[in-house]
Design a protein around this motif. Structure first.
Motif, PDB file in Angstrom:
ATOM      1  N   GLY A  24      -9.303  18.388  10.491  1.00  0.00           N
ATOM      2  CA  GLY A  24      -9.652  18.512  11.978  1.00  0.00           C
ATOM      3  C   GLY A  24      -8.831  19.578  12.834  1.00  0.00           C
ATOM      4  N   LYS A  25      -8.173  20.080  12.016  1.00  0.00           N
ATOM      5  CA  LYS A  25      -7.393  21.396  12.542  1.00  0.00           C
ATOM      6  C   LYS A  25      -8.326  22.394  12.812  1.00  0.00           C
ATOM      7  N   GLU A  28      -0.857   5.441   5.631  1.00  0.00           N
ATOM      8  CA  GLU A  28      -1.472   4.572   4.388  1.00  0.00           C
ATOM      9  C   GLU A  28      -2.837   4.846   4.222  1.00  0.00           C
ATOM     10  N   CYS A  29      -3.708   5.708   5.014  1.00  0.00           N
ATOM     11  CA  CYS A  29      -4.892   5.867   4.781  1.00  0.00           C
ATOM     12  C   CYS A  29      -5.294   7.310   4.321  1.00  0.00           C
ATOM     13  N   ALA A  30      -5.752   7.518   3.190  1.00  0.00           N
ATOM     14  CA  ALA A  30      -5.944   8.849   2.514  1.00  0.00           C
ATOM     15  C   ALA A  30      -7.085   9.472   3.390  1.00  0.00           C
ATOM     16  N   SER A  31      -8.143   8.844   3.950  1.00  0.00           N
ATOM     17  CA  SER A  31      -9.125   9.623   4.746  1.00  0.00           C
ATOM     18  C   SER A  31      -8.697   9.960   6.150  1.00  0.00           C
ATOM     19  N   ILE A  40     -16.798  18.992  -0.102  1.00  0.00           N
ATOM     20  CA  ILE A  40     -16.788  17.995   1.134  1.00  0.00           C
ATOM     21  C   ILE A  40     -16.873  18.764   2.291  1.00  0.00           C
ATOM     22  N   ILE A  41     -16.360  19.846   2.682  1.00  0.00           N
ATOM     23  CA  ILE A  41     -16.606  20.718   3.938  1.00  0.00           C
ATOM     24  C   ILE A  41     -18.116  20.713   3.991  1.00  0.00           C
ATOM     25  N   SER A  42     -18.711  21.055   2.734  1.00  0.00           N
ATOM     26  CA  SER A  42     -20.384  21.432   3.073  1.00  0.00           C
ATOM     27  C   SER A  42     -20.885  20.256   3.344  1.00  0.00           C
ATOM     28  N   ALA A  43     -20.607  19.138   2.816  1.00  0.00           N
ATOM     29  CA  ALA A  43     -21.126  17.816   3.104  1.00  0.00           C
ATOM     30  C   ALA A  43     -21.186  17.287   4.569  1.00  0.00           C
ATOM     31  N   MET A  44     -19.855  17.822   5.049  1.00  0.00           N
ATOM     32  CA  MET A  44     -19.446  17.412   6.447  1.00  0.00           C
ATOM     33  C   MET A  44     -20.456  18.370   7.315  1.00  0.00           C
ATOM     34  N   LYS A  45     -20.483  19.610   6.972  1.00  0.00           N
ATOM     35  CA  LYS A  45     -21.504  20.678   7.530  1.00  0.00           C
ATOM     36  C   LYS A  45     -22.827  20.039   7.646  1.00  0.00           C
ATOM     37  N   ASP A  46     -23.300  19.686   6.507  1.00  0.00           N
ATOM     38  CA  ASP A  46     -24.732  19.225   6.456  1.00  0.00           C
ATOM     39  C   ASP A  46     -24.730  18.132   7.483  1.00  0.00           C
ATOM     40  N   TRP A  47     -23.947  17.058   7.322  1.00  0.00           N
ATOM     41  CA  TRP A  47     -23.988  15.908   8.177  1.00  0.00           C
ATOM     42  C   TRP A  47     -24.107  16.085   9.523  1.00  0.00           C
ATOM     43  N   MET A  59       1.105  -1.211  -0.144  1.00  0.00           N
ATOM     44  CA  MET A  59      -0.097  -0.046   0.033  1.00  0.00           C
ATOM     45  C   MET A  59       0.925   1.143  -0.101  1.00  0.00           C
ATOM     46  N   SER A  60       0.462   2.234  -0.828  1.00  0.00           N
ATOM     47  CA  SER A  60       1.166   3.414  -0.932  1.00  0.00           C
ATOM     48  C   SER A  60       0.975   4.210   0.271  1.00  0.00           C
ATOM     49  N   GLN A  61       2.072   5.357   0.583  1.00  0.00           N
ATOM     50  CA  GLN A  61       2.100   6.046   1.652  1.00  0.00           C
ATOM     51  C   GLN A  61       1.359   7.309   1.335  1.00  0.00           C
ATOM     52  N   ILE A  62       0.575   8.072   1.900  1.00  0.00           N
ATOM     53  CA  ILE A  62      -0.112   9.324   1.830  1.00  0.00           C
ATOM     54  C   ILE A  62       0.868  10.245   2.636  1.00  0.00           C
TER      55      ILE A  62
END
Length: 117
Positions: free
Chosen positions: A27-28, A16-19, A100-107, A1-4
């Motif tokens: 999260g900052k 190793e995890c993009a997410s 992505i930020i908008s979707a996180m905010k909605d969720w 697995m590649s490194q991020i």
């Protein structure tokens, strides 16, 4: 697995995890809000600081450096009459995070409790 690789202004963090790398970045404190503000157009430091009521100038500088190190914002500097004018704006990569930020905010609004006290 590649490194991020996730960059801080002084070093890099490998995972190793993009997410996980994205979660570390978003999260900052103030980072999602800075991206939201810059999605509306370029801003000078003072304007950003005013919008982020409660953020110290030191914290804002740190988060802007973090976003710049990861290629999400650009700091355009211009010199005129011995004064430097600095304007921050999103890169195309930074702009791609807005949805992505908008979707996180909605969720979060739908599924998390918010204390309005």
């Amino acid at each position: 697995m590649s490194q991020i690789v996730y960059y801080t202004p002084d070093s890099e963090i490998k995972t190793e995890c993009a997410s996980e790398a994205l979660a570390l970045l978003l999260g900052k404190k103030w980072v999602p809000r800075i991206i939201e503000i810059l999605s509306q157009g370029p801003q000078r430091f003072g304007q950003l600081h005013k919008e982020l009521d409660g953020a110290s100038p030191k914290m804002l500088k740190q988060q802007l450096a973090l976003l710049e190190a990861n290629g999400l914002i650009i700091n355009h500097k211009e010199s005129q009459a011995n004064q430097v004018s600095s304007t921050y704006c999103l890169t195309d990569t930074g702009q791609s995070l807005v949805a992505i930020i908008s979707a996180m905010k909605d969720w979060g609004s739908q599924h998390l409790q918010c204390d309005h006290s």
